[in-house]
Scaffold this motif. Structure first.
Motif, PDB file in Angstrom:
ATOM      1  N   ALA A 253       0.682  -1.072   0.220  1.00  0.00           N
ATOM      2  CA  ALA A 253       0.192   0.025   0.042  1.00  0.00           C
ATOM      3  C   ALA A 253       0.982   1.087   0.200  1.00  0.00           C
ATOM      4  N   ALA A 254       1.769   1.499   0.757  1.00  0.00           N
ATOM      5  CA  ALA A 254       2.673   2.260   0.972  1.00  0.00           C
ATOM      6  C   ALA A 254       3.636   2.095   0.022  1.00  0.00           C
ATOM      7  N   ALA A 255       3.786   1.346  -0.823  1.00  0.00           N
ATOM      8  CA  ALA A 255       4.533   1.825  -2.308  1.00  0.00           C
ATOM      9  C   ALA A 255       3.917   2.031  -3.379  1.00  0.00           C
ATOM     10  N   LEU A 256       2.512   2.584  -3.094  1.00  0.00           N
ATOM     11  CA  LEU A 256       1.615   3.089  -4.071  1.00  0.00           C
ATOM     12  C   LEU A 256       2.146   4.776  -4.276  1.00  0.00           C
ATOM     13  N   ILE A 257       2.812   5.391  -3.760  1.00  0.00           N
ATOM     14  CA  ILE A 257       3.750   6.296  -3.961  1.00  0.00           C
ATOM     15  C   ILE A 257       4.601   6.496  -5.111  1.00  0.00           C
ATOM     16  N   ALA A 258       5.081   5.628  -5.371  1.00  0.00           N
ATOM     17  CA  ALA A 258       5.411   5.574  -6.483  1.00  0.00           C
ATOM     18  C   ALA A 258       5.063   6.205  -7.953  1.00  0.00           C
ATOM     19  N   LYS A 304      18.385  12.426   7.153  1.00  0.00           N
ATOM     20  CA  LYS A 304      18.722  12.455   8.192  1.00  0.00           C
ATOM     21  C   LYS A 304      17.942  13.283   8.723  1.00  0.00           C
ATOM     22  N   LEU A 305      17.089  13.563   8.211  1.00  0.00           N
ATOM     23  CA  LEU A 305      15.905  14.828   9.560  1.00  0.00           C
ATOM     24  C   LEU A 305      15.270  13.245  10.020  1.00  0.00           C
ATOM     25  N   SER A 306      14.599  11.841   9.395  1.00  0.00           N
ATOM     26  CA  SER A 306      13.992  10.852   9.687  1.00  0.00           C
ATOM     27  C   SER A 306      15.233  10.471  11.242  1.00  0.00           C
ATOM     28  N   ASP A 307      15.757  10.018  10.685  1.00  0.00           N
ATOM     29  CA  ASP A 307      16.961   9.389  11.599  1.00  0.00           C
ATOM     30  C   ASP A 307      16.542  10.156  13.204  1.00  0.00           C
ATOM     31  N   ARG A 308      16.446  11.899  12.643  1.00  0.00           N
ATOM     32  CA  ARG A 308      16.319  12.304  14.334  1.00  0.00           C
ATOM     33  C   ARG A 308      14.431  12.212  14.639  1.00  0.00           C
ATOM     34  N   ILE A 309      13.949  12.410  13.692  1.00  0.00           N
ATOM     35  CA  ILE A 309      12.664  12.736  14.170  1.00  0.00           C
ATOM     36  C   ILE A 309      11.512  11.797  14.092  1.00  0.00           C
ATOM     37  N   GLY A 310      12.090  10.307  13.347  1.00  0.00           N
ATOM     38  CA  GLY A 310      11.207   9.271  12.755  1.00  0.00           C
ATOM     39  C   GLY A 310      10.429   8.946  11.460  1.00  0.00           C
ATOM     40  N   ARG A 311      10.958   7.973  10.634  1.00  0.00           N
ATOM     41  CA  ARG A 311       9.979   7.549   9.288  1.00  0.00           C
ATOM     42  C   ARG A 311       8.865   8.349   8.987  1.00  0.00           C
ATOM     43  N   ARG A 312       8.155   7.436   9.842  1.00  0.00           N
ATOM     44  CA  ARG A 312       6.440   8.448   9.817  1.00  0.00           C
ATOM     45  C   ARG A 312       5.799   9.619   9.271  1.00  0.00           C
ATOM     46  N   PRO A 313       6.859  10.559   9.993  1.00  0.00           N
ATOM     47  CA  PRO A 313       6.415  12.175  10.187  1.00  0.00           C
ATOM     48  C   PRO A 313       7.340  12.433   8.291  1.00  0.00           C
ATOM     49  N   VAL A 314       8.326  11.955   8.328  1.00  0.00           N
ATOM     50  CA  VAL A 314       9.144  12.701   6.936  1.00  0.00           C
ATOM     51  C   VAL A 314       7.863  12.030   5.705  1.00  0.00           C
ATOM     52  N   PHE A 315       7.269  10.509   5.961  1.00  0.00           N
ATOM     53  CA  PHE A 315       7.337  10.086   4.844  1.00  0.00           C
ATOM     54  C   PHE A 315       5.767  10.861   5.195  1.00  0.00           C
ATOM     55  N   LEU A 316       5.066  11.184   5.195  1.00  0.00           N
ATOM     56  CA  LEU A 316       3.437  11.471   5.427  1.00  0.00           C
ATOM     57  C   LEU A 316       3.586  13.130   4.642  1.00  0.00           C
ATOM     58  N   VAL A 317       4.537  13.757   4.961  1.00  0.00           N
ATOM     59  CA  VAL A 317       5.067  15.032   4.636  1.00  0.00           C
ATOM     60  C   VAL A 317       4.552  14.999   3.121  1.00  0.00           C
ATOM     61  N   GLY A 318       6.232  13.383   2.742  1.00  0.00           N
ATOM     62  CA  GLY A 318       5.881  13.520   1.206  1.00  0.00           C
ATOM     63  C   GLY A 318       4.579  13.084   0.756  1.00  0.00           C
ATOM     64  N   ALA A 319       3.826  12.135   1.299  1.00  0.00           N
ATOM     65  CA  ALA A 319       2.421  11.377   0.262  1.00  0.00           C
ATOM     66  C   ALA A 319       2.000  12.518   0.499  1.00  0.00           C
ATOM     67  N   LEU A 320       1.209  13.281   1.268  1.00  0.00           N
ATOM     68  CA  LEU A 320       0.376  13.920   1.450  1.00  0.00           C
ATOM     69  C   LEU A 320       0.016  15.317   0.531  1.00  0.00           C
ATOM     70  N   GLY A 321       1.637  15.734   0.304  1.00  0.00           N
ATOM     71  CA  GLY A 321       2.429  16.915  -0.004  1.00  0.00           C
ATOM     72  C   GLY A 321       2.256  16.389  -1.784  1.00  0.00           C
ATOM     73  N   VAL A 409      -6.398  13.204 -14.242  1.00  0.00           N
ATOM     74  CA  VAL A 409      -5.540  12.222 -13.988  1.00  0.00           C
ATOM     75  C   VAL A 409      -4.450  12.976 -12.341  1.00  0.00           C
ATOM     76  N   ALA A 410      -5.116  14.274 -12.151  1.00  0.00           N
ATOM     77  CA  ALA A 410      -4.624  14.382 -10.628  1.00  0.00           C
ATOM     78  C   ALA A 410      -5.661  14.100  -9.682  1.00  0.00           C
ATOM     79  N   ALA A 415      -5.640   9.695  -5.188  1.00  0.00           N
ATOM     80  CA  ALA A 415      -6.095   8.868  -4.143  1.00  0.00           C
ATOM     81  C   ALA A 415      -5.241   7.829  -3.395  1.00  0.00           C
ATOM     82  N   PHE A 416      -4.242   7.909  -4.772  1.00  0.00           N
ATOM     83  CA  PHE A 416      -2.922   6.506  -4.621  1.00  0.00           C
ATOM     84  C   PHE A 416      -2.440   7.209  -3.109  1.00  0.00           C
ATOM     85  N   CYS A 417      -2.031   8.734  -3.798  1.00  0.00           N
ATOM     86  CA  CYS A 417      -0.653   9.425  -2.005  1.00  0.00           C
ATOM     87  C   CYS A 417      -2.098   9.035  -0.741  1.00  0.00           C
TER      88      CYS A 417
END
Length: 457
Positions: A253-258, A304-321, A409-410, A415-417
């Protein structure tokens, strides 16, 4: 009651790895291999409709050409089953060498294929076959590189070092774009007769260089330790699906970001250079190249930021953004304003999408123990990527006969994001979990209690 060595406490820590050497080798190898993979995307959008398909129906030819781009993604889950199993049985280094050889050979052969005018329907059949071989190779490339870098990395910097795999992938896309810019600028007669072959034939040099680099890699300390202790899984896939199926589904499910990457790199390129938008081929290739250049800087910074604050918050910024920025970018293309397209493309793909793209190598790999790590990441990502690959074909249908329904298309991409964001938000945070304990989920309280007061039987 004796516990299975992988069901209870964590195994002993492996010997110290060589993170910089592993990251460099993964970066260079991924850049070279994905140069091969991405030149196909540019060719499928700009050249192949007129070279490998019947010239009497340009719209259908474009649709089928984009579908052949997705064929490699359909082959990737099959390759993941086979290469993931071998990687967890034989080692990460072995798979990294063989995937590079297979990719280089299949890409070189594309440059040797006859055209539709020369061989009729045989030409697209051979093209699809070569694309399938590319997909099989790509299935094991990123998973093996991710495992290699993560298992060499110090625990507090796994996100940073593992991001070099995707950083190399972006570099490969830049290289592919830069090679295609002068080729696309050729007069049509030269472009469609011999010019398009040049990027594919150059892959022979790419394969040789990559092989020389990767054959000197050392196996990871984690896998060496497992091999020495005869702790390598006999049937990695069976163990993966029996004990870690929920994490495999989460990765799918997460790989749908591709989907964001394929829409940006292929469909948006085709739309921008169509009559509906009217932008030039070379101009859009520069947008793609510069956006990937920005990603080269952004990916390790997000990691590097994910090593400090965690993987999930950084990943969510990318997916939702990315779900928001896809509307902005396609709107910019619809205006026909090249400066607007350039700026939004850099912000969208170069910065925002990189937050997710740079984190997934560590986030996915940390879900699985070493025994099934390569299999888990390969099967999960390649299944999700298969859907993302064919997203280009669906986008072409959603865009309608005129190819200008960018809003549809957008929305499709967003929806995948959203699905990706849900999968990530409901996952567990792993950035502070010791490497030896990754993927092991005993229940802590009962375990500690049983250690203090063993139950007599």
């Amino acid at each position: 009651m004796s516990a299975h060595p992988h069901a209870g406490g964590a195994p002993p820590a492996p010997p110290q790895g060589k993170p910089r050497k592993a990251a460099l080798a993964a970066w260079i190898g991924s850049a070279l291999e994905y140069y091969d993979f991405f030149i196909y995307g540019s060719a499928a959008a700009l050249v192949f409709p007129k070279v490998f398909f019947a010239p009497d129906d340009p719209a259908t030819a474009t649709l089928i050409s984009l579908a052949t781009f997705g064929v490699a993604y359909a082959a990737r889950p099959v390759g993941a089953l086979f290469l993931g199993h071998l990687g967890d049985r034989l080692g990460r280094r072995t798979i990294m060498v063989w995937t590079l050889i297979l990719m280089g050979l299949s890409t070189f052969l594309i440059g040797c294929l006859p055209t539709y005018a020369q061989a009729g329907t045989t030409a697209p059949v051979l093209l699809v076959l070569m694309r399938v071989l590319q997909g099989l190779s790509a299935a094991g490339e990123q998973a093996s590189s991710n495992a290699m870098t993560l298992e060499h990395a110090p625990e507090h910097r796994r996100g940073y070092y593992t991001s070099f795999t995707l950083n190399g992938t972006q570099a490969g896309q830049i290289l592919a774009t830069l090679v295609f810019i002068p080729v696309a600028a050729l007069p049509d007669e030269q472009l469609y007769s011999w010019g398009w072959r040049i990027p594919f034939l150059l892959s022979a040099l790419v394969a040789i260089a990559g092989y020389v680099i990767r054959r000197t890699l050392e196996e990871t300390p984690v896998f060496q330790q497992a091999s020495a202790g005869q702790d390598v899984a006999r049937m990695p896939l069976a163990e993966l699906l029996r004990n870690h199926w929920a994490d495999v589904l989460r990765v799918v499910a997460a790989a749908l970001i591709a989907t964001v990457s394929t829409i940006f790199s292929v469909w948006a390129l085709s739309y921008a250079t169509s009559e509906a938008a009217g932008l030039t081929k070379s101009g859009m290739l520069w947008v793609n190249g510069c956006a990937n250049a920005a990603a080269l800087v952004a990916i390790p910074l997000w990691a590097k930021l994910s090593d400090r604050i965690g993987r999930r918050p950084v990943f969510l910024v990318g997916a939702l953004g990315s779900g928001v920025m896809i509307f902005v970018y396609l709107w910019a293309i619809s205006t026909g304003s090249y400066p607007l397209v350039f700026v939004t493309g850099l912000l969208f793909f170069g910065v925002v999408y990189s937050a997710a793209n740079g984190i997934w190598p560590s986030f996915y790999s940390e879900m699985f123990p070493a025994r099934v790590r390569l299999s888990g990441v390969a099967v999960g990502t390649q299944t999700g990527f298969a859907v993302a690959g064919f997203a280009v074909t669906f986008a072409a249908q959603i865009a309608g006969p005129n190819g200008d329904n960018w809003v549809g298309v957008a929305a499709f991409t967003a929806a995948f994001c959203a699905v990706c964001a849900i999968a990530v938000a409901t996952g567990r945070e792993t950035h502070r979990t010791p490497t030896a304990e990754l993927g092991l989920r005993p229940s802590p309280e009962p375990d500690r209690a049983s250690q203090r007061q063993p139950v007599a039987r």
